[in-house]
Design a protein around this motif. Structure first.
Motif, PDB file in Angstrom:
ATOM      1  N   VAL A 258      -1.515   0.436  12.723  1.00  0.00           N
ATOM      2  CA  VAL A 258      -2.763   1.194  12.546  1.00  0.00           C
ATOM      3  C   VAL A 258      -3.741   0.592  13.536  1.00  0.00           C
ATOM      4  O   VAL A 258      -4.199  -0.544  13.357  1.00  0.00           O
ATOM      5  CB  VAL A 258      -3.276   1.095  11.100  1.00  0.00           C
ATOM      6  CG1 VAL A 258      -4.558   1.915  10.936  1.00  0.00           C
ATOM      7  CG2 VAL A 258      -2.206   1.566  10.117  1.00  0.00           C
TER       8      VAL A 258
ATOM      9  N   ALA B  90       3.470  -2.716   7.761  1.00  0.00           N
ATOM     10  CA  ALA B  90       2.376  -2.102   8.518  1.00  0.00           C
ATOM     11  C   ALA B  90       1.446  -3.201   9.002  1.00  0.00           C
ATOM     12  O   ALA B  90       1.007  -4.049   8.217  1.00  0.00           O
ATOM     13  CB  ALA B  90       1.606  -1.107   7.658  1.00  0.00           C
TER      14      ALA B  90
ATOM     15  N   LYS C 112      -2.617   4.523   5.072  1.00  0.00           N
ATOM     16  CA  LYS C 112      -2.749   4.000   6.437  1.00  0.00           C
ATOM     17  C   LYS C 112      -3.729   4.767   7.319  1.00  0.00           C
ATOM     18  O   LYS C 112      -4.343   4.087   8.159  1.00  0.00           O
ATOM     19  CB  LYS C 112      -1.370   3.929   7.096  1.00  0.00           C
ATOM     20  CG  LYS C 112      -0.385   2.993   6.402  1.00  0.00           C
ATOM     21  CD  LYS C 112      -0.897   1.556   6.284  1.00  0.00           C
ATOM     22  CE  LYS C 112      -1.474   1.200   4.942  1.00  0.00           C
ATOM     23  NZ  LYS C 112      -2.114  -0.110   4.874  1.00  0.00           N
TER      24      LYS C 112
ATOM     25  N   THR D 257      -2.069  -3.816  10.122  1.00  0.00           N
ATOM     26  CA  THR D 257      -3.256  -3.017   9.847  1.00  0.00           C
ATOM     27  C   THR D 257      -4.415  -3.944   9.470  1.00  0.00           C
ATOM     28  O   THR D 257      -4.352  -5.143   9.727  1.00  0.00           O
ATOM     29  CB  THR D 257      -2.941  -1.996   8.726  1.00  0.00           C
ATOM     30  OG1 THR D 257      -4.089  -1.222   8.415  1.00  0.00           O
ATOM     31  CG2 THR D 257      -2.424  -2.661   7.462  1.00  0.00           C
TER      32      THR D 257
ATOM     33  N   SER E 204       1.672  -4.393   3.868  1.00  0.00           N
ATOM     34  CA  SER E 204       0.611  -4.296   4.872  1.00  0.00           C
ATOM     35  C   SER E 204      -0.035  -5.651   5.097  1.00  0.00           C
ATOM     36  O   SER E 204      -0.400  -6.336   4.130  1.00  0.00           O
ATOM     37  CB  SER E 204      -0.445  -3.285   4.416  1.00  0.00           C
ATOM     38  OG  SER E 204       0.140  -2.013   4.215  1.00  0.00           O
TER      39      SER E 204
ATOM     40  N   ASP F 199       0.822  -1.214   0.000  1.00  0.00           N
ATOM     41  CA  ASP F 199       0.000   0.000   0.000  1.00  0.00           C
ATOM     42  C   ASP F 199       0.856   1.264   0.000  1.00  0.00           C
ATOM     43  O   ASP F 199       1.962   1.269   0.555  1.00  0.00           O
ATOM     44  CB  ASP F 199      -0.872   0.045   1.267  1.00  0.00           C
ATOM     45  CG  ASP F 199      -2.029  -0.932   1.230  1.00  0.00           C
ATOM     46  OD1 ASP F 199      -2.466  -1.294   0.122  1.00  0.00           O
ATOM     47  OD2 ASP F 199      -2.502  -1.322   2.310  1.00  0.00           O
TER      48      ASP F 199
END
Length: 325
Positions: free
Chosen positions: A152, A122, A63, A124, A76, A58
């Protein structure tokens, strides 16, 4: 599976999970509110360790993180479960039930990140803090390789596990869902622990940004919103605030947020905060401007990004900025 951290044995083979403020008392064979922390014969296990329900490369802006390596990409991942129950959840299909998951390892994810020229990883899509054991282990491996770690999160985590996780985390977007205990009670959560997470992350040097989804009749009271912005500014007026328009999802059929409402809230927030963005309005400009001289620092058109930053100082006036580049 992997034995979980942050739990205490109790009578009759039950356990008390102390990872998040729910502190679920979990009987043998049962799981906590998060779905993926389960009591098996008096021990608490993380039942999704190394198992992902979603994976993508991404833009970092997705985010959303606008002040952390603008224009970069990040690998991600997510799994199942959440420690909130929001009627308006956009990822409810993976957060409220266990779905088929793909096994992976930190080594495999590192290879993917390096091959895709990602700045790191990430955690998320679902709530990453409930996946604590894999997140911390994977983040440690990424950190050793000089890559970045992003979460996140809804910020609903107890102080001790948060303190232990922070040295591994480079950036975080925290969802500040509202600013009353009444609203948080509807999500089965509480406001104060989320405020503590935001403050602790910022004071620990993590690059923090905050998202607020504006839901008509639920958290769009202007006086309460003003209080939220004032509190956030008391932590730091430099923390970026992303305002998002709500759309019906999951169990919520409330009418969508009017664009005019988001713009009005943005104007209110800008009285307290240096960086406010209207996240999902098609025609709203989301350029980053220097709070001192108003020079354009980062120009944005959707996920197309042009950054003029070489360091965390304004190229025009030379003042220090809340950016990681």
């Amino acid at each position: 599976m992997k034995e979980a951290r942050f739990y205490e044995p109790r009578e009759n083979n039950s356990v008390r999970c102390v990872l998040c403020p729910h502190e679920c008392l979990i009987n043998n064979g049962k799981h906590g509110i998060c779905l993926i922390r389960k009591n098996i014969n008096g021990k608490l296990f993380q039942t999704a360790y190394g198992e992902i329900s979603a994976l993508a490369l991404d833009p970092i802006e997705k985010k959303p993180l606008y002040h952390f390596h603008p224009g970069s990409s990040v690998l991600s991942i997510g799994t199942n479960g959440c420690n909130f129950r929001c009627d308006f959840c956009q990822n409810w299909h993976i957060s409220t039930a266990e779905t088929p998951r793909q096994k992976t390892t930190a080594a495999e994810l590192l290879k993917m990140a390096e091959q895709s020229e990602s700045i790191g990883i990430a955690f998320t899509y679902n709530e990453p803090t409930i996946w604590y054991e894999f997140v911390s282990d994977c983040a440690a491996d990424f950190k050793k390789q000089g890559l970045k770690n992003v979460i996140v999160s809804n910020g609903y985590i107890n102080k001790e596990p948060l303190r232990e996780l922070i040295p591994l985390i480079d950036a975080a977007n925290i969802d500040l869902k509202g600013f009353t205990e009444g609203f948080y009670k509807e999500t089965l959560g509480s406001l104060e622990p989320v405020k503590n997470t935001i403050r602790t992350l910022y004071e620990s040097g993590v690059s923090v940004e905050v998202t607020n989804l504006i839901i008509p009749t639920k958290n769009d009271d202007e006086e309460t919103f003003l209080s939220m912005c004032g509190w956030l500014a008391s932590v730091s007026p430099d923390i970026p605030l992303h305002l998002s328009a709500y759309f019906p999802a999951y169990k919520s059929a409330i009418l969508p947020t009017e664009p005019e409402t988001v713009i009005k809230m943005k104007e209110i927030a800008e009285k307290h905060l240096n960086y406010v963005y209207a996240g999902n309005l098609r025609h709203e400009k989301n350029d980053s401007l220097c709070p001192h001289c108003k020079a354009v620092l980062v120009k944005r058109n959707g996920y197309e990004v042009k950054s003029y930053l070489k360091t965390n100082r304004c190229p025009e006036c030379g003042k220090q900025l809340y950016f990681c580049v």
